[in-house]
Each structure stands twice: as structure tokens, then as C-alpha cells.
Design an enzyme around this catalytic site. Sequence first.
Site, PDB file in Angstrom:
ATOM      1  N   ARG A 126     107.825  42.642  30.559  1.00 26.06           N
ATOM      2  CA  ARG A 126     106.947  41.828  31.721  1.00 26.06           C
ATOM      3  C   ARG A 126     105.847  42.593  31.867  1.00 26.06           C
ATOM      4  O   ARG A 126     104.824  41.897  32.039  1.00 26.06           O
ATOM      5  CB  ARG A 126     108.006  41.630  32.831  1.00 26.06           C
ATOM      6  N   ARG A 128      99.400  32.254  33.993  1.00 27.01           N
ATOM      7  CA  ARG A 128      99.910  33.907  33.472  1.00 27.01           C
ATOM      8  C   ARG A 128      98.780  34.266  32.326  1.00 27.01           C
ATOM      9  O   ARG A 128      99.115  35.077  31.815  1.00 27.01           O
ATOM     10  CB  ARG A 128     101.234  33.759  32.960  1.00 27.01           C
ATOM     11  N   ARG A 138     116.062  44.908  42.661  1.00 28.16           N
ATOM     12  CA  ARG A 138     116.168  43.700  42.930  1.00 28.16           C
ATOM     13  C   ARG A 138     117.500  42.965  42.877  1.00 28.16           C
ATOM     14  O   ARG A 138     117.950  43.353  41.609  1.00 28.16           O
ATOM     15  CB  ARG A 138     115.037  42.676  42.594  1.00 28.16           C
ATOM     16  N   ARG A 198     118.871  39.684  38.207  1.00 26.81           N
ATOM     17  CA  ARG A 198     118.413  38.691  37.003  1.00 26.81           C
ATOM     18  C   ARG A 198     118.218  39.282  35.975  1.00 26.81           C
ATOM     19  O   ARG A 198     117.965  40.649  35.576  1.00 26.81           O
ATOM     20  CB  ARG A 198     117.022  38.461  37.476  1.00 26.81           C
ATOM     21  N   LYS A 204     105.283  38.241  45.187  1.00 21.05           N
ATOM     22  CA  LYS A 204     104.719  37.168  45.381  1.00 21.05           C
ATOM     23  C   LYS A 204     105.558  36.099  45.930  1.00 21.05           C
ATOM     24  O   LYS A 204     105.073  35.150  46.713  1.00 21.05           O
ATOM     25  CB  LYS A 204     104.057  36.624  44.031  1.00 21.05           C
TER      26      LYS A 204
END
Length: 215
Positions: A168, A87, A124, A157, A13
Site C-alpha cells: 500500500r 487514488r 491499528r 484489517r 484520514k
Amino acid sequence: MIVVLTGAPGAGKGTQADLLAAKEGFRKVSTGDALRKHVRMKSPIGLQAEAVMARGELVSDEILFEILREELGPDSGERILLDGYPRNVAQAKTLDSLKETHPVVAAIHLDVDAGELVNRLSGRRVCGNCGATYHVTLTPSKTAGVCDKCGGLLQQRADDREDSVRTRLSVYESTTKPVLEYYRGKGLYQRVDGLGSTEEVFGKLKGSLSGVKFR
Ligand code: AMP
């Protein structure tokens, strides 16, 4: 006018919202980016949110409403791409309460299967200086660990570590997925296949957006 860009963590996103902002004249509003800014500034919101975010859980709806109002600003007729909000269904209803100034005109679901999501999130890396995003195998930087754009150091992260990723994804399944039904019920839902190269997905998103009626 708001286009909600929704999907699981790691669906792409943020990357796609950046592209749409650069090439299609949208303004990107990311609640995750806004929260990370508060954490860096050590603001009262940042101090409350930091540990919750690192665990991969959701920050409270009250804090998010504050962030949302701060980031949306007054109505200026601009096209806003909302990344990371709502969310949960309560947040979707809160967003609807702002419809006089910020109506939602579409909710686009970037759909990627779970196995691919774990791979994307665990690989990532983000530049600690400019925020540019890489992936250790899919889109590596030229020099390992160093940002191509600014020479900053690449970091993982805290919420991309394995435990937090699991949390998550399960929060997404239980709490965020019902938001898709909410928008389907309002006739605003569109699914876009999030698999493929960044350019391919961008092309599909543009196709989807071309059918949206901006007032
Ligand atoms: P993101 O960059 O969108 O993946 O967001 C990173 C983290 O910020 C999330 O895992 C949550 O802890 C928090 N966050 C971002 N947006 C929201 C939201 N709308 N509601 C609750 N927490 C959020």
C-alpha cells in the site's frame, strides 16, 4: 461540494473525516468503507474487490467509479469530505467530470512520514461490529481486544498485515502522490501536518478548512 482528504494509508484520514463529519457538518464519503461494505455483503463488487484489497493493491477504476456515483448521490449542496478517492490521476480526472454537480473546492493532504505510517498501520485494530478504530499502544481500548463502544471483538484489517502495508505504501508513492501535483496545479492543494494527537491534527485541519471558499 467536495473536499478531497488525501494522504498515505495510516495518515489518519478516516479518523479526521469522522470528526469533521460529527463536529463540522460534513458528510464523509470513504471509498474504502464502501468497498468493505460490499465485501461484507458479498455483492458482485465485493467478490471482485476482496482479494485485491487484502493484497493492498488498487481496485479497478471502473469499480471505483460505480462506488463513487453510488456514494455521492445527486447534488444536494452538501459539503462532502472524500476519503480515499482519487487514488490516481485518472480518478482525479473522473471526479472532475462530475464538477457540475460535485465540484472539488479543496484537496487537503494529511502529511505523515513513512516510519510513523508503518507504526500506525501495524498497530491499528478495528471493531468487527461497529468499525471503531484503536491502536494497540497509541489509543488502546480499555480491555485488550474488546471495543469500548459496543463490546465487539477488535480485529486487524487483512490489509494492515506487514506485506500488504508495504504494497500500500509503495502504491501510494508511485500512483497516488502524483494526485497531489494535479491539485497543486489547479490551486486547490493544501498541506496539513498529520503528526500530533487526534485533537491537535483536527485543530490544524479546521484552520485549513476555514480558508476554503464553499460556493
Ligand atoms: P482505505 O480504507 O482507503 O485504505 O482503502 C482500503 C483499500 O480499498 C485500498 O487499499 C484499495 O484496495 C481499495 N480502495 C479504496 N479506495 C480506492 C480507490 N479510490 N481506488 C482503488 N482502490 C481503492
